[in-house]
Write an enzyme that holds these catalytic residues in place. Sequence first.
Site, PDB file in Angstrom:
ATOM      1  CG  ASN A  82       2.023   1.264 -21.620  1.00  0.00           C
ATOM      2  OD1 ASN A  82       2.448   0.290 -20.998  1.00  0.00           O
ATOM      3  ND2 ASN A  82       2.179   2.515 -21.197  1.00  0.00           N
ATOM      4  N   GLY A  84      -2.545   2.640 -18.363  1.00  0.00           N
ATOM      5  CA  GLY A  84      -3.275   1.902 -17.330  1.00  0.00           C
ATOM      6  C   GLY A  84      -3.108   2.543 -15.973  1.00  0.00           C
ATOM      7  CE1 TYR A 147      -3.457  -2.470 -13.566  1.00  0.00           C
ATOM      8  CE2 TYR A 147      -3.020  -4.813 -13.262  1.00  0.00           C
ATOM      9  CZ  TYR A 147      -2.634  -3.575 -13.745  1.00  0.00           C
ATOM     10  OH  TYR A 147      -1.434  -3.431 -14.407  1.00  0.00           O
TER      11      TYR A 147
HETATM   12  N1  CAA Z   1      -3.571 -13.179   0.021  1.00  0.00           N
HETATM   13  C1  CAA Z   1      -4.277 -13.456   1.122  1.00  0.00           C
HETATM   14  N2  CAA Z   1      -4.543 -12.542   2.065  1.00  0.00           N
HETATM   15  C2  CAA Z   1      -4.064 -11.312   1.854  1.00  0.00           C
HETATM   16  C3  CAA Z   1      -3.318 -10.956   0.736  1.00  0.00           C
HETATM   17  C4  CAA Z   1      -3.064 -11.962  -0.220  1.00  0.00           C
HETATM   18  N3  CAA Z   1      -2.358 -11.724  -1.320  1.00  0.00           N
HETATM   19  N4  CAA Z   1      -2.994  -9.640   0.807  1.00  0.00           N
HETATM   20  C5  CAA Z   1      -3.526  -9.191   1.958  1.00  0.00           C
HETATM   21  N5  CAA Z   1      -4.161 -10.201   2.595  1.00  0.00           N
HETATM   22  C6  CAA Z   1      -4.858 -10.149   3.862  1.00  0.00           C
HETATM   23  C7  CAA Z   1      -3.984  -9.486   4.904  1.00  0.00           C
HETATM   24  O1  CAA Z   1      -3.128 -10.475   5.458  1.00  0.00           O
HETATM   25  C8  CAA Z   1      -5.026  -8.997   5.889  1.00  0.00           C
HETATM   26  O2  CAA Z   1      -5.478 -10.059   6.682  1.00  0.00           O
HETATM   27  P1  CAA Z   1      -5.710  -9.842   8.260  1.00  0.00           P
HETATM   28  O3  CAA Z   1      -6.705  -8.714   8.342  1.00  0.00           O
HETATM   29  O4  CAA Z   1      -6.214 -11.151   8.674  1.00  0.00           O
HETATM   30  O5  CAA Z   1      -4.365  -9.479   8.764  1.00  0.00           O
HETATM   31  C9  CAA Z   1      -6.191  -8.604   4.987  1.00  0.00           C
HETATM   32  O6  CAA Z   1      -5.975  -9.290   3.736  1.00  0.00           O
HETATM   33  C10 CAA Z   1      -6.247  -7.118   4.694  1.00  0.00           C
HETATM   34  O7  CAA Z   1      -4.974  -6.744   4.202  1.00  0.00           O
HETATM   35  P2  CAA Z   1      -4.455  -5.272   4.246  1.00  0.00           P
HETATM   36  O8  CAA Z   1      -4.355  -4.819   5.666  1.00  0.00           O
HETATM   37  O9  CAA Z   1      -3.226  -5.156   3.399  1.00  0.00           O
HETATM   38  O10 CAA Z   1      -5.715  -4.525   3.639  1.00  0.00           O
HETATM   39  P3  CAA Z   1      -5.795  -3.136   2.955  1.00  0.00           P
HETATM   40  O11 CAA Z   1      -7.223  -2.922   2.677  1.00  0.00           O
HETATM   41  O12 CAA Z   1      -5.056  -2.102   3.688  1.00  0.00           O
HETATM   42  O13 CAA Z   1      -5.021  -3.344   1.575  1.00  0.00           O
HETATM   43  C11 CAA Z   1      -4.602  -4.166  -0.540  1.00  0.00           C
HETATM   44  C12 CAA Z   1      -5.371  -4.380   0.739  1.00  0.00           C
HETATM   45  C13 CAA Z   1      -5.019  -2.858  -1.214  1.00  0.00           C
HETATM   46  C14 CAA Z   1      -4.974  -5.319  -1.472  1.00  0.00           C
HETATM   47  C15 CAA Z   1      -3.091  -4.131  -0.293  1.00  0.00           C
HETATM   48  O14 CAA Z   1      -2.719  -5.324   0.351  1.00  0.00           O
HETATM   49  C16 CAA Z   1      -2.296  -4.007  -1.577  1.00  0.00           C
HETATM   50  O15 CAA Z   1      -2.092  -2.915  -2.089  1.00  0.00           O
HETATM   51  N6  CAA Z   1      -1.830  -5.119  -2.148  1.00  0.00           N
HETATM   52  C17 CAA Z   1      -1.094  -5.134  -3.386  1.00  0.00           C
HETATM   53  C18 CAA Z   1      -1.984  -5.372  -4.547  1.00  0.00           C
HETATM   54  C19 CAA Z   1      -1.128  -5.489  -5.780  1.00  0.00           C
HETATM   55  O16 CAA Z   1      -0.322  -6.394  -5.950  1.00  0.00           O
HETATM   56  N7  CAA Z   1      -1.273  -4.558  -6.703  1.00  0.00           N
HETATM   57  C20 CAA Z   1      -0.483  -4.578  -7.875  1.00  0.00           C
HETATM   58  C21 CAA Z   1      -0.233  -3.151  -8.294  1.00  0.00           C
HETATM   59  S1  CAA Z   1       0.974  -3.071  -9.582  1.00  0.00           S
HETATM   60  C22 CAA Z   1       0.211  -3.691 -10.910  1.00  0.00           C
HETATM   61  O17 CAA Z   1      -0.956  -3.962 -10.919  1.00  0.00           O
HETATM   62  C23 CAA Z   1       1.063  -3.874 -12.117  1.00  0.00           C
HETATM   63  C24 CAA Z   1       0.923  -5.241 -12.654  1.00  0.00           C
HETATM   64  O18 CAA Z   1       0.266  -5.397 -13.703  1.00  0.00           O
HETATM   65  C25 CAA Z   1       1.614  -6.367 -12.040  1.00  0.00           C
END
Ligand code: CAA
Length: 240
Positions: A82, A84, A147
Site C-alpha cells: 500500500n 505510496g 505516479y
Molecule cells: N487537464 C488539462 N489541463 C490542465 C489540467 C488537466 N487535468 N490540470 C491543469 N491543467 C492546465 C491548467 O489549466 C494550466 O493551464 P493554463 O496555464 O493555460 O492556465 C496548466 O495546466 C498548468 O496548471 P497549473 O497552474 O495547475 O500548473 P502547476 O504546475 O502549478 O500544477 C499540477 C500542475 C501539479 C498537475 C497541479 O495541477 C496538480 O496538483 N494537479 C492534481 C494532480 C492530481 O490529481 N494528483 C493526484 C494526487 S492524489 C493521488 O494520486 C491518489 C490517487 O491514486 C488518486
Amino acid sequence: MARIAIVTGGTRGIGEAISLALQEQGMTVAANYAGNDERAKAFTDRTGIRAYKWDVADYDACQAGVQRVADELGAVDVLVNNAGITRDGTMLKMTYEMWDAVIRTNLGGCFNMAKAVFPGMRERRWGRIVNIGSINGQAGQYGQVNYAAAKSGIHGFTKALAQEGARLGITVNAIAPGYIDTDMVAAVPADVLEKIVARVPVGRLGQAHEIARGVAFLCSEDAGFVTGSTLSINGGQHMY
Ligand code: CAA
C-alpha cells in the site's frame, strides 16, 4: 493459528484502514511505515497493532524488515503493498528526483516486498498479495507521469506475479482506488480537487474503509479463486 499480515504504509490513510480491517478479520498485523514516528506511535497506542519502520524503496531494508516480523510474529501469509508517495508536477517541471522517488517507492517497493515474502508463501503453499494501484494508473492524470507510470506498472506486476503464484496457492490481486479522503488527496490544490470530485458519479470522495473492505475480501480464505484481478473502487469515475 491467526494469519500474519504486513501492510506497507499501514499506519496512516488507506493503509491504516487496511490494517484495522485485517485485524478485524482475525489476522495478526504488522504495519510498516517509513517516516512519521509520531503518527505510528499514536496508531499503535490506539489499535494495539505493532508498527515497523523501514523504507520499502530499500531492498535490503525490506528483507530485514520481513525477517524481523517473522521472528516476532510468525511467517508472513499476507502482504498488502500500500505504501505510496506523490511528487506531482507537469513534465516541464518534473525533475529526475521526482520521477525516481515515485518509481522506487511505489513500484520498486512492491517488488522488494514481494521478493521477501514470496519464497515462504511458496513453501507453505498459501499466500495473499494485494497491491494498491490507482485510477490514475488506469486512466493517467495530468501532472503525474511518475505516479501514473508506477501505478500502471503495479497493475502489470500484479497480473504477472498472479500467473507465477497460481499453482502455489498464492493469489495476487490489485485494487485501484479513486480519490479517497486522505492526506495525500488533501494535498491536491482545492480548485483542482473540486473539478475532479465533480466528475465522480457518486459525487464525493471515497472513504479509506471502503478500500479496506475490498482488500479484506481479497485476503480472505475464500478468495482463493480470485487472482490476477483488479478491483476498481472509485465511485464510478473511471469504468475500467
Ligand atoms: N487537464 C488539462 N489541463 C490542465 C489540467 C488537466 N487535468 N490540470 C491543469 N491543467 C492546465 C491548467 O489549466 C494550466 O493551464 P493554463 O496555464 O493555460 O492556465 C496548466 O495546466 C498548468 O496548471 P497549473 O497552474 O495547475 O500548473 P502547476 O504546475 O502549478 O500544477 C499540477 C500542475 C501539479 C498537475 C497541479 O495541477 C496538480 O496538483 N494537479 C492534481 C494532480 C492530481 O490529481 N494528483 C493526484 C494526487 S492524489 C493521488 O494520486 C491518489 C490517487 O491514486 C488518486
